[in-house]
Motif scaffolding. Structure first.
Motif, PDB file in Angstrom:
ATOM      1  N   GLU A  33       0.816  -1.212   0.000  1.00 31.21           N
ATOM      2  CA  GLU A  33       0.000   0.000   0.000  1.00 31.21           C
ATOM      3  C   GLU A  33       0.850   1.264   0.000  1.00 31.21           C
ATOM      4  O   GLU A  33       0.359   2.353   0.285  1.00 31.21           O
ATOM      5  CB  GLU A  33      -0.923  -0.009   1.222  1.00 31.21           C
ATOM      6  N   ASN A  34       2.130   1.114  -0.305  1.00 34.12           N
ATOM      7  CA  ASN A  34       3.075   2.231  -0.383  1.00 34.12           C
ATOM      8  C   ASN A  34       3.318   2.912   0.968  1.00 34.12           C
ATOM      9  O   ASN A  34       3.668   4.088   1.025  1.00 34.12           O
ATOM     10  CB  ASN A  34       2.625   3.273  -1.415  1.00 34.12           C
ATOM     11  N   LYS A  35       3.103   2.165   2.019  1.00 35.89           N
ATOM     12  CA  LYS A  35       3.454   2.654   3.344  1.00 35.89           C
ATOM     13  C   LYS A  35       4.846   2.144   3.700  1.00 35.89           C
ATOM     14  O   LYS A  35       5.136   0.954   3.500  1.00 35.89           O
ATOM     15  CB  LYS A  35       2.442   2.180   4.388  1.00 35.89           C
ATOM     16  N   MET A  36       5.670   3.015   4.203  1.00 30.92           N
ATOM     17  CA  MET A  36       7.026   2.603   4.550  1.00 30.92           C
ATOM     18  C   MET A  36       7.317   2.865   6.023  1.00 30.92           C
ATOM     19  O   MET A  36       6.744   3.772   6.650  1.00 30.92           O
ATOM     20  CB  MET A  36       8.066   3.295   3.670  1.00 30.92           C
ATOM     21  N   LEU A  37       8.201   2.032   6.569  1.00 30.99           N
ATOM     22  CA  LEU A  37       8.686   2.174   7.933  1.00 30.99           C
ATOM     23  C   LEU A  37      10.202   2.337   7.894  1.00 30.99           C
ATOM     24  O   LEU A  37      10.872   1.753   7.027  1.00 30.99           O
ATOM     25  CB  LEU A  37       8.332   0.941   8.768  1.00 30.99           C
ATOM     26  N   TYR A  38      10.736   3.105   8.831  1.00 33.06           N
ATOM     27  CA  TYR A  38      12.190   3.242   8.949  1.00 33.06           C
ATOM     28  C   TYR A  38      12.512   3.816  10.319  1.00 33.06           C
ATOM     29  O   TYR A  38      11.662   4.420  10.983  1.00 33.06           O
ATOM     30  CB  TYR A  38      12.761   4.143   7.847  1.00 33.06           C
ATOM     31  N   SER A  51      16.865   5.196  18.926  1.00 38.56           N
ATOM     32  CA  SER A  51      16.238   5.215  17.609  1.00 38.56           C
ATOM     33  C   SER A  51      14.774   5.614  17.719  1.00 38.56           C
ATOM     34  O   SER A  51      14.142   5.431  18.758  1.00 38.56           O
ATOM     35  CB  SER A  51      16.356   3.846  16.930  1.00 38.56           C
ATOM     36  N   VAL A  52      14.253   6.158  16.632  1.00 35.49           N
ATOM     37  CA  VAL A  52      12.844   6.558  16.543  1.00 35.49           C
ATOM     38  C   VAL A  52      12.250   5.885  15.312  1.00 35.49           C
ATOM     39  O   VAL A  52      12.853   5.895  14.235  1.00 35.49           O
ATOM     40  CB  VAL A  52      12.705   8.093  16.434  1.00 35.49           C
ATOM     41  N   LEU A  53      11.081   5.277  15.479  1.00 36.54           N
ATOM     42  CA  LEU A  53      10.405   4.611  14.366  1.00 36.54           C
ATOM     43  C   LEU A  53       9.434   5.579  13.693  1.00 36.54           C
ATOM     44  O   LEU A  53       8.595   6.190  14.359  1.00 36.54           O
ATOM     45  CB  LEU A  53       9.655   3.374  14.870  1.00 36.54           C
ATOM     46  N   PRO A  70       6.137  12.696   8.179  1.00 38.51           N
ATOM     47  CA  PRO A  70       5.873  11.303   8.561  1.00 38.51           C
ATOM     48  C   PRO A  70       5.343  11.243   9.990  1.00 38.51           C
ATOM     49  O   PRO A  70       5.479  12.197  10.761  1.00 38.51           O
ATOM     50  CB  PRO A  70       7.250  10.645   8.446  1.00 38.51           C
ATOM     51  N   ASP A  71       4.743  10.121  10.349  1.00 33.58           N
ATOM     52  CA  ASP A  71       4.263   9.925  11.715  1.00 33.58           C
ATOM     53  C   ASP A  71       5.394   9.380  12.579  1.00 33.58           C
ATOM     54  O   ASP A  71       6.125   8.474  12.163  1.00 33.58           O
ATOM     55  CB  ASP A  71       3.090   8.945  11.734  1.00 33.58           C
ATOM     56  N   ILE A  72       5.527   9.929  13.783  1.00 29.85           N
ATOM     57  CA  ILE A  72       6.459   9.394  14.774  1.00 29.85           C
ATOM     58  C   ILE A  72       5.676   8.394  15.617  1.00 29.85           C
ATOM     59  O   ILE A  72       4.710   8.762  16.288  1.00 29.85           O
ATOM     60  CB  ILE A  72       7.027  10.511  15.668  1.00 29.85           C
ATOM     61  N   ILE A  73       6.071   7.135  15.591  1.00 28.67           N
ATOM     62  CA  ILE A  73       5.224   6.133  16.258  1.00 28.67           C
ATOM     63  C   ILE A  73       5.903   5.454  17.448  1.00 28.67           C
ATOM     64  O   ILE A  73       5.298   4.594  18.082  1.00 28.67           O
ATOM     65  CB  ILE A  73       4.680   5.099  15.256  1.00 28.67           C
ATOM     66  N   THR A  74       7.140   5.801  17.746  1.00 35.10           N
ATOM     67  CA  THR A  74       7.712   5.472  19.054  1.00 35.10           C
ATOM     68  C   THR A  74       8.072   6.788  19.724  1.00 35.10           C
ATOM     69  O   THR A  74       8.316   7.790  19.053  1.00 35.10           O
ATOM     70  CB  THR A  74       8.958   4.579  18.949  1.00 35.10           C
ATOM     71  N   CYS A  75       8.119   6.792  21.037  1.00 32.97           N
ATOM     72  CA  CYS A  75       8.316   8.053  21.777  1.00 32.97           C
ATOM     73  C   CYS A  75       9.297   7.809  22.917  1.00 32.97           C
ATOM     74  O   CYS A  75       8.934   7.212  23.937  1.00 32.97           O
ATOM     75  CB  CYS A  75       6.973   8.556  22.295  1.00 32.97           C
TER      76      CYS A  75
END
Length: 722
Positions: A33-38, A51-53, A70-75
């Motif tokens: 779905e063209n969503k990427m994580l890094y 690190s930040v996801l 982008p969304d920051i999904i770890t804090c």
């Protein structure tokens, strides 16, 4: 005038303090779905790397921009604070500020960096009222000053208390009453009280009528909800909060408060701090961060001197200390928490109690502590971290209540008197003390992330736990999941290929590049900043000249460890003979040690003739004395005492194998030439010169200097590293 911030502490990001950080991208993954994580990892002075996801939707052919983040999904919990009587928790890190809502189990970013912070910054301290309703923080406006601000945690309304407060990265000049109804603050050289409810309603007296007296925040201390102790010179006053409203108005007609005792010496807020128990019958005085006195207060003859309960100097007991915290439980003796520099040259902590004979006893040593100690709102518990565990102790009587294992801890805060928020290296958890149970709130960081094949939700693994955590996109939180089918990570789908490659920006270790496979075929950098050429790093060295006192050495070592910088100490033989313990700690810390001759005297005076042989023998003697104490060698760098030399002196040192460190000096003091330090790439800081006219030693401002250099894009190195 009351003002509103659109988000908590948004203004705190206006003037951050920066240092170079190596930005590294990793763990690339893309789905159909063209969503990427890094993940993004940064090496930052002052805090450990983490690190930040990120999650990002690829939908066009352009790089990330401010209006398409982008969304920051770890804090990561660099700092935690309880708000709104424990209903919320504030989380701060280099990317911004988020708030966790315990009622709704949600985490929301309320202020965040628009793009990746290429330079990372030191966070300013904050103080919340005991009930979490009010927040006091400082907004930096210049290199050494800031605005002292109080803000309502719920409405975001704020008031500026002081527009030119002395800035600090560790302390704020504010103390709250235990019931949160009032607080006292320092402005210039005076102490004032404030009722926040009245201030925000506009019915508070003018500031000039709320003045308690001369002094600093160290001159005052809350004893209970209603009583405030204030020391003026050698007299101790007790002020009832009901008197506060009339103090300023009638201060010219009668004395403030009630005299409850007299000190045996003049109180100096620059070198002393005190604590009085709630009954105002005893007090503890800390002087120079290593001498503790324990007193009885005469409740009958209140103008008498306070009576010393111990008769021993505790300087040796607190050897190496640079920070104290005094806890005083109800109906008990005080508990002392201290941070110190150990014989290894590293920071450590310890807890001390007074026994039946009022002798101070070390009951606990805390090594490898990764967070500050946190005191429960009711004062019954103290929590701290050591290694991969968090410990909770009952203060009265002193006993261990719990050990929570699993991961290193970055920060701690109490939600309320029963629940502890643990900001771990991998997760943020809530631990209930009575039930001895814990609940996961969200992830601090992860080592890898992908999607669950069935639910299509993001799942992640951490270093500390074998189970996967699943991400709730609505609430922005994570929970453990016992069964899932992780998709294998991939870097290409039907539309894009993503990969890591070299970056042109020296602040980036690499960059993320996106190859568009359908439509117009092209390649672009996900972060265009990684493609910008950056200026080379500028280097500068801090040179500490140790003179006739060891005051400040422990603080300097602690700050250099905190910011991961290597200082250079220039040491003379007289200092080595006077302070062998401090010299050993300098050597053990890994700092660079250089020579300042064997005696601290002006070698250019004409009172007696100095030849090259005298200089060579003096340097050799200093080497031998340093080796005898530390078992290590001095570096072959030196400068003459007070930077005063001539060609003969420098030539003699060169013949002895030394390199001379120049610094432009025309007068007896180097202070007048401080502006030339940046030209020479060396900033000399004199430590241990006693002067009646200078109570504030320069090392007390060292953290401001370090952050100011980071603002200027300087890399702080040892003198030999230039």
């Amino acid at each position: 005038m009351k003002k509103t911030l659109p988000a908590l502490f948004l203004a705190m990001f206006i003037i951050p303090s920066f240092s170079f950080a190596g930005i590294k991208f990793d763990n690339l993954n893309i789905n159909s779905e063209n969503k990427m994580l890094y993940t993004v990892t940064q090496n930052t002075s002052g805090i450990k790397p983490y690190s930040v996801l990120f999650s990002y939707n690829l939908h066009d052919e352009s790089s990330i921009a401010q209006n398409n983040l982008p969304d920051i999904i770890t804090c990561y919990p660099e700092y935690l604070n309880s708000l709104n009587k424990g209903k919320k928790m504030q989380v701060r890190n280099r990317y911004g500020t988020a708030v966790y809502d315990f009622d709704n189990n949600t985490l929301n970013w309320i202020a965040r960096s628009a793009i990746l912070p290429e330079k990372s910054f030191s966070l300013s301290p904050i103080i919340t009222s005991p009930d979490g309703t009010w927040i006091v923080f400082m907004r930096k406006v210049a290199s050494s000053t800031g605005e002292l601000i109080i803000q309502n945690a719920d409405t975001k309304m704020y008031v500026i208390l002081d527009r030119e407060a002395s800035y600090s990265y560790t302390n704020l000049p504010v103390k709250w009453s235990p019931d949160s109804k009032n607080f006292v603050y320092q402005k210039n050289n005076s102490v004032y009280y404030c009722n926040p409810e009245k201030m925000f309603k506009g019915i508070q007296l003018e500031e000039k009528y709320r003045r308690i007296g001369n002094g600093k925040i160290q001159n005052v201390q809350w004893c209970s909800n209603t009583n405030l102790a204030y020391i003026d010179s050698d007299i101790i006053y007790m002020i009832d909060e009901r008197e506060l409203s009339s103090l300023g108005i009638y201060s010219n007609f009668y004395d403030l408060g009630k005299v409850i005792g007299r000190l045996p010496e003049h109180f100096d807020p620059d070198t002393m701090e005190f604590k009085i128990n709630s009954a105002a019958t005893q007090m503890v005085m800390v002087k120079n961060n290593n001498f503790v006195s324990y007193y009885n207060i005469n409740s009958v003859n209140t103008t008498d001197y306070v009576k010393l309960l111990n008769y021993k100097s505790y300087t040796e007991v607190f050897d190496g200390s640079y920070k104290f915290e005094i806890l005083w439980p109800e109906f008990s003796k005080p508990v002392i928490w201290t941070d110190f520099i150990s014989d290894s040259g590293k920071t450590s902590s310890a807890v001390y109690l007074f026994n039946e004979k009022n002798e101070i006893v070390n009951i606990l040593s805390v090594e490898d502590s990764t967070s500050n100690a946190a005191i429960s709102p009711d004062g019954k518990y103290i929590s701290f971290s050591s290694g991969n565990s968090v410990f909770i102790y009952s203060v009265n009587p002193w006993s261990r209540i719990a050990e929570i294992k699993g991961e290193k801890t970055a920060s701690l805060c109490w939600k309320d008197s029963s629940n502890l928020c643990i900001g771990g290296d991998q997760t943020v958890r809530l631990y209930n003390v009575p039930l001895k149970s814990e609940n996961y709130l969200f992830l601090s960081q992860c080592k890898s992330a992908t999607w669950d094949k069935l639910s299509k939700k993001i799942i992640a693994l951490t270093d500390s736990y074998e189970e996967y955590f699943v991400y709730d996109e609505v609430k922005n939180v994570w929970q453990k999941i016992h069964s899932c089918e992780p998709l294998k990570a991939q870097v290409q789908n039907q539309d894009y290929r993503i990969y890591k490659a070299e970056a042109k920006n020296a602040r980036y270790d690499n960059g993320i590049y996106v190859r568009h496979l359908s439509g117009k075929v092209n390649t672009f950098a996900l972060y265009k900043e990684a493609m910008k050429k950056s200026a080379p790093k500028k280097k500068i060295a801090l040179a500490f000249d140790l003179m006739n006192s060891a005051d400040g050495v422990n603080t300097i070592l602690a700050l250099c460890e905190k910011y991961d910088i290597k200082p250079t100490f220039f040491i003379n033989g007289e200092f080595i003979r006077r302070y062998p313990k401090e010299v050993k700690k300098i050597a053990s810390s890994g700092a660079e040690a250089a020579s300042m001759f064997y005696t601290c005297t002006d070698l250019t005076v004409k009172d007696f003739e100095i030849n090259q042989d005298y200089i060579k023998r003096g340097l050799a003697r200093n080497e031998d004395e340093y080796f005898a104490i530390t078992g290590k060698e001095l570096s072959l760098l030196w400068h003459a005492p007070f930077y005063k030399s001539n060609k003969m002196i420098r030539d003699a040192g060169s013949q002895a194998g030394y390199s001379y460190i120049e610094f432009p000096v025309e007068e007896d003091s180097i202070d007048s030439k401080a502006g030339k330090t940046l030209e020479s790439q060396i900033i000399p800081i004199t430590v241990g010169v006693k002067s009646d006219s200078e109570k504030n030693e320069f090392y007390t401002k060292l953290e401001l200097l370090i952050n100011s250099l980071m603002d200027g894009d300087y890399e702080i190195v040892s003198v030999s590293g230039l």
